[in-house]
Write a protein that holds these residues in place. Structure first.
Motif, PDB file in Angstrom:
ATOM      1  N   MET A   1     -35.825   0.309  53.692  1.00  0.00           N
ATOM      2  CA  MET A   1     -34.618  -0.371  53.318  1.00  0.00           C
ATOM      3  C   MET A   1     -33.800   0.558  52.418  1.00  0.00           C
ATOM      4  N   ARG A   2     -32.519   0.406  52.480  1.00  0.00           N
ATOM      5  CA  ARG A   2     -31.635   1.184  51.609  1.00  0.00           C
ATOM      6  C   ARG A   2     -30.811   0.241  50.752  1.00  0.00           C
ATOM      7  N   ALA A   3     -30.787   0.518  49.438  1.00  0.00           N
ATOM      8  CA  ALA A   3     -29.948  -0.216  48.496  1.00  0.00           C
ATOM      9  C   ALA A   3     -29.023   0.794  47.831  1.00  0.00           C
ATOM     10  N   THR A   4     -27.719   0.465  47.764  1.00  0.00           N
ATOM     11  CA  THR A   4     -26.733   1.378  47.191  1.00  0.00           C
ATOM     12  C   THR A   4     -26.008   0.708  46.031  1.00  0.00           C
ATOM     13  N   PHE A  69     -35.976   1.550  35.165  1.00  0.00           N
ATOM     14  CA  PHE A  69     -34.951   0.615  35.646  1.00  0.00           C
ATOM     15  C   PHE A  69     -35.467  -0.809  35.535  1.00  0.00           C
ATOM     16  N   GLU A  70     -34.579  -1.747  35.131  1.00  0.00           N
ATOM     17  CA  GLU A  70     -34.885  -3.178  35.216  1.00  0.00           C
ATOM     18  C   GLU A  70     -33.669  -3.889  35.782  1.00  0.00           C
ATOM     19  N   GLY A  71     -33.934  -4.780  36.734  1.00  0.00           N
ATOM     20  CA  GLY A  71     -32.849  -5.504  37.380  1.00  0.00           C
ATOM     21  C   GLY A  71     -33.276  -5.937  38.762  1.00  0.00           C
ATOM     22  N   SER A  72     -32.381  -5.743  39.732  1.00  0.00           N
ATOM     23  CA  SER A  72     -32.712  -6.164  41.091  1.00  0.00           C
ATOM     24  C   SER A  72     -32.225  -5.144  42.114  1.00  0.00           C
ATOM     25  N   LEU A  73     -32.972  -5.059  43.201  1.00  0.00           N
ATOM     26  CA  LEU A  73     -32.589  -4.317  44.398  1.00  0.00           C
ATOM     27  C   LEU A  73     -32.456  -5.341  45.506  1.00  0.00           C
ATOM     28  N   GLY A 107     -42.921  -7.345  39.017  1.00  0.00           N
ATOM     29  CA  GLY A 107     -42.228  -8.502  39.575  1.00  0.00           C
ATOM     30  C   GLY A 107     -42.124  -8.409  41.086  1.00  0.00           C
ATOM     31  N   GLU A 108     -40.949  -8.766  41.611  1.00  0.00           N
ATOM     32  CA  GLU A 108     -40.733  -8.707  43.061  1.00  0.00           C
ATOM     33  C   GLU A 108     -40.595  -7.275  43.566  1.00  0.00           C
ATOM     34  N   LEU A 109     -40.597  -6.288  42.657  1.00  0.00           N
ATOM     35  CA  LEU A 109     -40.544  -4.873  43.032  1.00  0.00           C
ATOM     36  C   LEU A 109     -41.913  -4.201  42.891  1.00  0.00           C
ATOM     37  N   ALA A 110     -42.969  -4.999  42.666  1.00  0.00           N
ATOM     38  CA  ALA A 110     -44.326  -4.455  42.619  1.00  0.00           C
ATOM     39  C   ALA A 110     -44.629  -3.813  43.972  1.00  0.00           C
ATOM     40  N   GLY A 111     -45.258  -2.652  43.946  1.00  0.00           N
ATOM     41  CA  GLY A 111     -45.589  -1.943  45.173  1.00  0.00           C
ATOM     42  C   GLY A 111     -44.454  -1.119  45.746  1.00  0.00           C
ATOM     43  N   ILE A 112     -43.326  -1.013  45.023  1.00  0.00           N
ATOM     44  CA  ILE A 112     -42.198  -0.234  45.527  1.00  0.00           C
ATOM     45  C   ILE A 112     -42.573   1.242  45.626  1.00  0.00           C
ATOM     46  N   ASP A 131     -33.933   4.604  49.063  1.00  0.00           N
ATOM     47  CA  ASP A 131     -34.564   4.351  50.352  1.00  0.00           C
ATOM     48  C   ASP A 131     -35.984   3.940  50.021  1.00  0.00           C
ATOM     49  N   TYR A 132     -36.270   2.641  50.098  1.00  0.00           N
ATOM     50  CA  TYR A 132     -37.516   2.146  49.542  1.00  0.00           C
ATOM     51  C   TYR A 132     -38.276   1.233  50.506  1.00  0.00           C
TER      52      TYR A 132
END
Length: 135
Positions: A1-4, A69-73, A107-112, A131-132
């Protein structure tokens, strides 16, 4: 997935930290802390340890940065670390490196895991992408 996203530097504070033992080189090594804010598919903030050997007047040098970083992707909340570096001879950006630190997600980014990149537009807009994978 890509987050920009785009980001702004909210704080840049040089520190008194110097490498020991002192070694004289053509470019001095400096350390600073930074705070960045992100908007877009990446939303949040980061705390950065920034190290560089850089000549401000010529715009020549290399940096290495470790960011927390803290927040959301893309709506997934959490935190993680990433590291990036690049070199410039004044008008270019080469030897770029960018990776998400394994096992750093929460959180929901565990295992990123994954990589990414940064760019600065001609108008000064700073862009970042990840790109994660999650898993």
């Amino acid at each position: 997935m890509r987050a920009t996203a785009i980001f702004t530097v909210k704080a840049f504070a040089p520190t008194e930290l110097k490498p020991e033992p002192a070694v004289s080189t053509g470019l001095p090594v400096g350390v600073a802390t930074m705070e960045k804010h992100f908007e877009g598919e990446v939303t949040g903030r980061s705390a950065t340890l920034f190290t560089a050997a850089f000549d401000q007047s010529a715009g020549v040098g290399t940096y290495v940065a470790m960011e927390s970083f803290e927040g959301s992707l893309q709506g997934r909340e959490g935190s993680f670390n990433f590291v990036h570096s690049a070199t410039t001879s004044g008008s270019d950006r080469t030897a770029e490196f960018f990776t998400i630190v394994p096992s750093s997600g929460t959180g929901e980014l565990a295992g990123i895991s994954g990589a990414g990149g940064m760019a600065v537009d001609a108008d000064g807009t700073h862009r970042i992408w990840f790109d994660y994978q999650l898993g």
